[in-house]
Each structure stands twice: as C-alpha cells, then as structure tokens.
Design a protein around this motif. Structure first.
Motif, short mmCIF file in Angstrom:
data_model
loop_
_atom_site.label_atom_id
_atom_site.label_comp_id
_atom_site.label_asym_id
_atom_site.label_seq_id
_atom_site.Cartn_x
_atom_site.Cartn_y
_atom_site.Cartn_z
N GLY A 28 0.81 -1.20 0.00
CA GLY A 28 0.00 0.00 0.00
C GLY A 28 0.85 1.26 0.00
N ALA A 29 0.15 2.37 0.05
CA ALA A 29 0.83 3.66 0.09
C ALA A 29 1.52 3.83 1.44
CB ALA A 29 -0.20 4.77 -0.11
N PRO A 30 2.52 4.71 1.52
CA PRO A 30 3.17 4.95 2.81
C PRO A 30 2.15 5.33 3.89
CG PRO A 30 4.39 5.99 1.06
CD PRO A 30 3.12 5.50 0.44
N VAL A 31 2.37 4.83 5.08
CA VAL A 31 1.47 5.08 6.20
C VAL A 31 1.67 6.52 6.69
CG1 VAL A 31 0.86 4.40 8.55
CG2 VAL A 31 1.53 2.67 6.88
N ARG A 32 0.57 7.21 6.94
CA ARG A 32 0.63 8.57 7.48
C ARG A 32 0.92 8.47 8.98
NH1 ARG A 32 -1.70 12.82 4.80
NH2 ARG A 32 -2.50 13.66 6.77
N LEU A 33 2.12 8.84 9.37
CA LEU A 33 2.57 8.69 10.75
C LEU A 33 2.41 9.99 11.53
CD1 LEU A 33 3.97 6.88 12.90
CD2 LEU A 33 6.12 7.92 12.15
N LEU A 34 1.78 9.89 12.69
CA LEU A 34 1.74 10.97 13.65
C LEU A 34 2.84 10.65 14.67
CD1 LEU A 34 -2.14 11.07 14.06
CD2 LEU A 34 -0.72 12.37 12.46
N SER A 35 3.90 11.43 14.64
CA SER A 35 5.15 11.06 15.29
C SER A 35 5.36 11.77 16.63
CB SER A 35 6.32 11.40 14.35
OG SER A 35 7.55 11.32 15.02
N TYR A 36 6.11 11.11 17.51
CA TYR A 36 6.53 11.71 18.77
C TYR A 36 7.75 12.62 18.59
CZ TYR A 36 3.50 8.71 21.60
OH TYR A 36 2.42 8.10 22.19
N GLY A 37 8.25 12.75 17.41
CA GLY A 37 9.47 13.52 17.21
C GLY A 37 10.66 12.63 17.49
#
Length: 342
Positions: free
Chosen positions: A193-202
C-alpha cells in the motif's frame, strides 16, 4: 549588635537588678554587665543609670526599649515563618513525570499511598517535553521521585550506584486509527500500500525511541505528517483522522471499546514498557521514606483490555522482511521517521 544583648536589656529593664537578671538569663553577673556595656558602646549612649538604687533607665534607654521589643518581635516572627515554611516544604513530595503518566497512573498511585499513609501534599516539577529532561530533574536533585516509562533498550539508564527504582506496572502503546466505513482502520499497514501517514513523537520522547527501534527492525513505508512529544496531542490528531499514532493504552481504552478507534496493525507492533518509580539511593526526609515504603506495596498495572475485548481493525497485513544491517538505509525521504534520529 547581637540579639542576646536586646534580650538582656528587656530583662534588666524589668528587674532593675543585675543579679536577678543574671540569674534569669542564666549567666554570671559580670558577663551580663559586660554585654550591657557592649550594647551601650555600640549605640553611643548609656541605657541605664547605675548611680541610682535601684538602677533605672536613662532617657536614651526609655527611647531604645520599645525599639528593642520591636526588633525582637520582628526577628521571632521571621524565625517562625521560615521554620513553618521549611516544615511545610519538607512535607511536600516533588515528582518529575512523563505527561501521560501524570494523567493516567499518578493519581491512582497517590490515592493508594494515601490509604496507607494519610493525606499527602504533592507537586510536579516543571514538566520537560523530552525524556532526557525529566531524567535530568532527578539526576540534578530537583525532585524526590521520577515516575517514568522504562525499557532496557531505551537510554539513559540512571546510575544504579546513585538511584534505585520500584517496578509499579506495565504499559503498552498501540498503533491506532479511526475506522473506515467498513470498521477497518482508515490508516493501516497494508502490503504494497501507500506509505502510512505517521503521527510522530518527534525524536526526544520515550516512545519516539521505542518506535525508532521498531522501525529499524521492520522497515516500513512511512510519511510523517505531524509531530508532538505528548501522547494526548497525538491522540487528538488520530481522532481527527490525520493518520496513525502509537498511543498508550491507558489513554485510549474507552475509544477502543466504543469503536471510535481501531488497531492499525497486529499486536506484534505494540510497544511494551515498564512503569518505574525512581529515587536517590541515599536516605531522605521522612515523608520521602514513608512514600517509598508505601509504593513498595503498590504494583498495579494499568487496566489493559485483553485482545478479545478490543475491536481489531480489519486489514491485510504482511510483515515486512527484515533487511540486512539495521534496515534504516531502505528508507528515504518522507519515508524516514524523525524519531529514528534519537
């Protein structure tokens, strides 16, 4: 000028007798006479007329006497205030803690310890956004306790010669997304699939470092669309449908049970962590020692749900193969997670 000189003057003005005041002040008469003379010398005027019998205050003595009372009153009030301040401060327990644990675990820990010890007064140090910053608060002696997540693979490890800890429980961070129209994760790990949209901790929080290790072992196409070191901030963005984030289960139990959130990968992607309470090894104030003893009886993992009670998102997942080396070179551009720089 010494405070005891002022106390001598007040005593002598009341008794008008060097011998009686010497007994009252628990010193010899020559010593009392010498101290009165030293005070008079410092003021530049006699306070007592020694030629009369009994002795009496001079005009200068009458002027100085209320000042002496006032000075002693102010000093004693200040001493009492400072002593009370110190006693109050010595009864306050100061904590450094990660933001999530301050919301989820800390209130219950204090409540359970109060059941054993009675009412406690607690406060947090200024919270640091970085994991290292919170560890530094304890290392620098700015707090009594550090309540934190811990994992053998995540530095820094506090020096065991200086610090000790108690294991209080465990936690896991789960990759979650809002559901799509069919109840599966809107943002999921899908083969090809397409790259996963990551909500990151930095790159500076505890779970940022755990994720960096996870992605090093499992090269995954990712695009980081948001960064926030606080789990509650990431949760808000997940709820807004912006992508996938690893959120401590203690923050999202209700949303998982209600179906507002679903898991975005299988349980092998969950991140486990200990909950530890650290303190300095050297003895401390009684209230610190009492809390530490009470915490020894406190081993209450957060109330995780078993897999059967959490709605699992329906997704086509195939584990990415482990690449040679650490796998980080297989990612490029937007696919790289900023936490991997930790």
């Amino acid at each position: 000028m010494e405070l005891k000189w002022l106390e001598d003057v007040l005593s002598l003005s009341a008794t008008l007798s060097f011998s009686r005041s010497a007994r009252e002040r628990n010193i010899t008469q020559p010593a009392l006479s010498r101290r009165i003379r030293q005070l008079e010398d410092s003021l530049g005027a006699p306070l007592f007329d020694r030629a009369s019998y009994p002795i009496r205050l001079t005009e200068e003595g009458k002027t100085f006497l209320p000042r002496a009372r006032e000075i002693l009153k102010l000093v004693r009030c200040a001493q009492q205030e400072i002593r009370q301040q110190h006693e109050d401060a010595s009864a306050i327990l100061t904590f450094a803690t990660l933001n999530t644990l301050s919301l989820t675990y800390f209130p219950g820990l204090v409540r359970r310890c109060e059941e054993r010890l009675g009412p406690l007064t607690t406060r947090f140090c200024d919270q640091r956004s970085s994991f290292d910053g919170n560890v530094a608060l304890l290392d620098q002696g700015d707090c009594d306790f550090l309540l934190t997540y811990a994992h053998p693979a995540v530095p820094p490890e506090l020096d065991p010669e200086r610090f000790v800890y108690r294991h209080l429980g465990s936690e896991q961070a789960i990759p979650v997304s809002i559901p799509d129209a069919h109840g599966g994760p809107l943002h999921a790990f899908r083969c090809g699939g397409a790259p996963v949209r990551l909500l990151s901790y930095g790159n500076c929080s505890f779970f940022a470092r755990r994720l960096a290790l996870l992605f090093a072992d499992r090269p995954t196409p990712l695009v980081t669309v948001y960064e926030n070191p606080m789990s509650v901030g990431l949760k808000a963005m997940v709820m807004a449908g912006r992508g996938v984030a690893w959120i401590p289960e203690s923050l999202i139990g209700a949303e998982l049970r209600s179906g507002q959130l679903v898991t975005a990968a299988d349980p092998s992607w969950n991140l486990a962590a200990e909950i530890r309470l650290y303190r300095a090894r050297q003895p401390s104030r009684p209230v610190v020692e009492h809390f530490w003893t009470a915490a020894a009886e406190d081993s209450h993992p957060l109330p995780f749900q078993d897999d059967s009670s959490i709605p699992a998102g329906r997704f086509n997942y195939v584990r990415a193969p482990v690449m040679a080396g650490d796998g980080r070179k297989s990612r490029s551009g937007a696919a790289s997670m900023s936490a991997s720089r930790a």
